[in-house]
Design a protein around this motif. Structure first.
Motif, PDB file in Angstrom:
ATOM      1  N   GLU A 152      12.568  17.511  12.948  1.00  0.00           N
ATOM      2  CA  GLU A 152      11.453  18.400  13.665  1.00  0.00           C
ATOM      3  C   GLU A 152       9.712  19.449  13.112  1.00  0.00           C
ATOM      4  O   GLU A 152       9.948  19.830  14.070  1.00  0.00           O
ATOM      5  CB  GLU A 152      11.595  17.898  15.199  1.00  0.00           C
ATOM      6  CG  GLU A 152      13.074  17.380  15.606  1.00  0.00           C
ATOM      7  CD  GLU A 152      13.615  17.948  16.923  1.00  0.00           C
ATOM      8  OE1 GLU A 152      13.617  18.761  17.309  1.00  0.00           O
ATOM      9  OE2 GLU A 152      14.737  16.839  17.055  1.00  0.00           O
ATOM     10  N   VAL A 194      16.488  19.988  12.993  1.00  0.00           N
ATOM     11  CA  VAL A 194      16.258  19.684  14.587  1.00  0.00           C
ATOM     12  C   VAL A 194      16.670  20.187  15.224  1.00  0.00           C
ATOM     13  O   VAL A 194      17.262  21.553  15.210  1.00  0.00           O
ATOM     14  CB  VAL A 194      16.907  18.539  14.493  1.00  0.00           C
ATOM     15  CG1 VAL A 194      16.730  16.981  13.797  1.00  0.00           C
ATOM     16  CG2 VAL A 194      18.702  18.824  14.235  1.00  0.00           C
ATOM     17  N   GLN A 195      16.259  19.986  17.040  1.00  0.00           N
ATOM     18  CA  GLN A 195      16.816  21.411  17.837  1.00  0.00           C
ATOM     19  C   GLN A 195      18.096  20.436  18.329  1.00  0.00           C
ATOM     20  O   GLN A 195      19.585  21.270  19.590  1.00  0.00           O
ATOM     21  CB  GLN A 195      16.137  20.676  19.275  1.00  0.00           C
ATOM     22  CG  GLN A 195      14.363  20.632  18.738  1.00  0.00           C
ATOM     23  CD  GLN A 195      14.418  22.752  18.384  1.00  0.00           C
ATOM     24  OE1 GLN A 195      14.928  23.583  18.595  1.00  0.00           O
ATOM     25  NE2 GLN A 195      14.031  22.953  17.063  1.00  0.00           N
ATOM     26  N   LYS A 246      13.160  12.127   9.915  1.00  0.00           N
ATOM     27  CA  LYS A 246      13.700  13.102  11.232  1.00  0.00           C
ATOM     28  C   LYS A 246      14.219  14.536  11.437  1.00  0.00           C
ATOM     29  O   LYS A 246      14.266  15.204  12.268  1.00  0.00           O
ATOM     30  CB  LYS A 246      15.870  12.543  11.275  1.00  0.00           C
ATOM     31  CG  LYS A 246      15.568  11.531  10.725  1.00  0.00           C
ATOM     32  CD  LYS A 246      18.203  11.650  10.882  1.00  0.00           C
ATOM     33  CE  LYS A 246      17.783   9.612  10.906  1.00  0.00           C
ATOM     34  NZ  LYS A 246      19.105   9.006  10.895  1.00  0.00           N
ATOM     35  N   SER A 266       7.703  17.952   7.248  1.00  0.00           N
ATOM     36  CA  SER A 266       8.562  17.347   7.037  1.00  0.00           C
ATOM     37  C   SER A 266       8.160  16.397   6.451  1.00  0.00           C
ATOM     38  O   SER A 266       8.620  15.316   5.259  1.00  0.00           O
ATOM     39  CB  SER A 266       8.672  16.321   8.808  1.00  0.00           C
ATOM     40  OG  SER A 266       7.582  16.681   8.835  1.00  0.00           O
TER      41      SER A 266
END
Length: 616
Positions: free
Chosen positions: A306, A278-279, A304, A311
């Motif tokens: 990204e 995630v970022q 979840k 994923s």
């Protein structure tokens, strides 16, 4: 001789001269560093630099490629210093163009991510075994090519960015239906012809020559009968490749080397991992809390993460090895001790990760039987190269200490002296055609003073020392020696003149509808044949006027062997088909794209400062 040299060095005059030389070296050396550029630089492109090392490597690679394609013909071309200079310049020009395109791509915002580079490496067939990425093959290939993982990744990144720009230029091109149709009509056109061939050999055999004509032709074409300057060359050659044949390696040698270098024949540790990317750091911490509370990793990754590429597979990245991933990511992944272990939040250039170890594959050594042949070749190579450099050192020393003969050096290195007949650059043995060797042969010290040359490298682990034993000047050979050659050439010239006269008269008659001269000269048209634009006389045939219905047109042409042909054109056909139209359309697009690219490069060359140093 050496005693005289030592005595001379101790004299006051020599010491003064040596002092001046040393000072000149000091000032010249310091000056070159202060002035800047050029010493280790082949060219500068704006603020970017192409090092001499990079250029020499690229030049050698291109030279090897051309050598493998053209063989002896290319070697002969390398004997011309002007061609070598032009060839080197063309290699550097291409390198400059590549840098210009890279800079322009960066300027307009083209980028390639680390993940794209990584994915390309994993998918390259050169690094795969049984359809899967093989770390051992990858590492070995990089070592052979002189790359580290980082330098190879950077090389790929630059190439990908440049290809993005090329794709953008080429992707914007198209061809119009009308121009495709017109070009297809031209390309697909064939012509129906018949030929009358006038053989120059037949005409030459019927030529009568006088002594006066022979003498005049000899005098007017003296350059044809001039023997070039020639020399008799003796040389000593050391070649590591040739030494390999005499080297013996025992089974014990192979076993000892295997034990001492077991890591070299062991696979890298590999790990199968999954991650969630995630970022936002806070979001990563929240996901970590869920995982620590017992949430399913694969389910959270699918929901979840990204990283859309992984994923869908529950965050799985498959098998990885050191030297491929982002350093921070890799350090964390390889710090996990047991299957099922999970990291804290890890920050990399791509964002914030949580990494899980799915499977572990320890380093594993290949059995000796599997690598025995490889080790034997490596030991032979090592011993040959070691012996080569030891002998090269002896060759350099002895050929210098005894500069008036190669016999002492030959005895020391165990190689026979080879002596040629009188030769010139046109007929010298292949090993002497290397530009550096030919330059040494023609130098005053070797050619005029009769001294041994320095040891000259003609290829990696392949050197030569040359000396000139005898020489003779360029001279026009006496007519008595070349009279037969003169007669053959003059007869062909006069035969060609006669053939052209006959062809012109027959052609004029045919255009007037008169075929009688064909019979008078015992000539007749051959069978009807269809020619396309690839035919040897296509230039003449496709320049001929289209005949009116039921009529014929005529022209004179030269065959590949020099014979004269009279061509009769009776019909023009056009072969239009879908496959040819597709090929023509593709070729038009490629041609236009290449012109666009060349135009872009010319604009960039005008806008950006470029400086070359290879002639310094």
């Amino acid at each position: 001789m050496m005693d005289r040299l030592r005595e001379g060095v101790n004299s006051l005059a020599v010491k003064i001269i040596l002092g001046m030389i040393i000072l000149s070296f000091i000032f010249a050396g310091v000056g070159s560093y202060l002035v800047g550029g050029g010493v280790n630089t082949a060219a500068t492109v704006g603020n970017a630099e192409i090092s001499r090392g990079e250029f020499e490597q690229a030049y050698q690679n291109e030279r090897n490629r051309m050598q493998s394609q053209l063989g002896d013909y290319f070697s002969a071309m390398l004997g011309d210093p002007a061609y070598v200079a032009s060839f080197r310049q063309s290699v550097l020009d291409r390198m400059v163009n590549d840098v210009l395109l890279e800079q322009h791509a960066e300027k307009i915002g083209l980028r390639v991510s680390d993940d794209q580079v990584r994915q390309l490496i994993l998918e390259m067939p050169q690094f795969q075994s049984n359809g899967q990425f093989d770390s051992e093959i990858y590492q070995a290939a990089l070592r052979r090519a002189g790359f580290s993982p980082d330098s190879f990744a950077e090389y790929l990144r630059r190439d990908l960015v440049r290809n993005q720009l090329l794709s953008a230029v080429q992707g914007s091109e198209f061809s119009l239906e009308g121009e495709v149709e017109l070009q297809t009509t031209l390309v697909g056109q064939t012509r129906e012809i018949r030929k009358v061939t006038l053989s120059l050999e037949d005409f030459a055999q019927n030529v009568a020559l006088t002594e006066e004509e022979i003498t005049d032709y000899y005098q007017q074409n003296a350059e044809r009968y001039t023997r070039p300057e020639q020399v008799v060359v003796s040389y000593l050659e050391l070649d590591a490749q040739a030494m390999r044949d005499s080297i013996e390696v025992t089974e014990q040698d192979i076993a000892d080397y295997y034990e001492q270098n077991i890591d070299k024949y062991s696979s890298e540790e590999q790990r199968s991992i999954s991650h969630i990317l995630v970022q936002d750091e806070a979001a990563a911490e929240e996901i970590l809390s869920e995982l620590n509370a017992g949430a399913d990793f694969a389910a959270l990754a699918e929901e979840k993460s990204e990283d859309f590429g992984s994923s869908e597979d529950g965050g799985s990245l498959g098998w990885i090895e050191r030297g491929v991933m982002d350093p921070a990511f890799e350090d964390a992944a390889f710090a996990l001790a047991s299957v099922g272990d999970m990291t804290e939040v890890v920050q990399s250039d791509f964002g914030f990760h949580i990494i899980k170890l799915d499977e572990l594959k320890d380093s594993e050594a290949k059995p000796l039987t599997e690598v025995s042949d490889e080790i034997k070749l490596e030991l032979v190579d090592q011993q040959a190269i070691d012996e080569f450099y030891n002998l090269q050192s002896d060759l350099e020393r002895i050929s210098f200490e005894f500069p008036d003969s190669l016999d002492d050096a030959a005895q020391a290195v165990g190689v026979d002296v080879v002596t040629t007949d009188f030769i010139s650059q046109a007929d010298a043995p292949q090993v002497l055609l290397t530009p550096a060797v030919m330059q040494a042969i023609l130098s005053p010290e070797v050619k005029e003073d009769g001294l041994n040359s320095e040891v000259i490298e003609v290829a990696p682990e392949h050197v030569i020392v040359v000396r000139v034993d005898d020489m003779r000047d360029e001279m026009v050979l006496p007519i008595e020696e070349v009279k037969e050659q003169v007669e053959v050439q003059l007869a062909r010239v006069k035969g060609e003149q006669k053939a052209i006269e006959v062809a012109d008269s027959v052609l004029t008659a045919l255009e007037a509808g008169d075929t009688s001269l064909l019979e008078e000269n015992d000539l007749a048209f051959g069978e009807l044949e269809t020619v396309n634009r690839g035919a040897p006389i296509a230039n003449t045939v496709f320049a001929m006027t289209k005949p009116e219905s039921g009529q014929k047109t005529y022209a004179k042409a030269s065959e590949m062997n020099g014979d004269i042909a009279i061509v009769e054109l009776s019909e023009i056909n056009v072969d239009m088909n879908a496959q040819m139209s597709e090929q023509v359309a593709y070729q038009l697009v490629q041609t236009n794209a290449q012109q666009d690219l060349q135009g872009l490069i010319e604009i960039l060359r005008d806008e950006i400062s470029i400086e070359y140093f290879i002639n310094e």
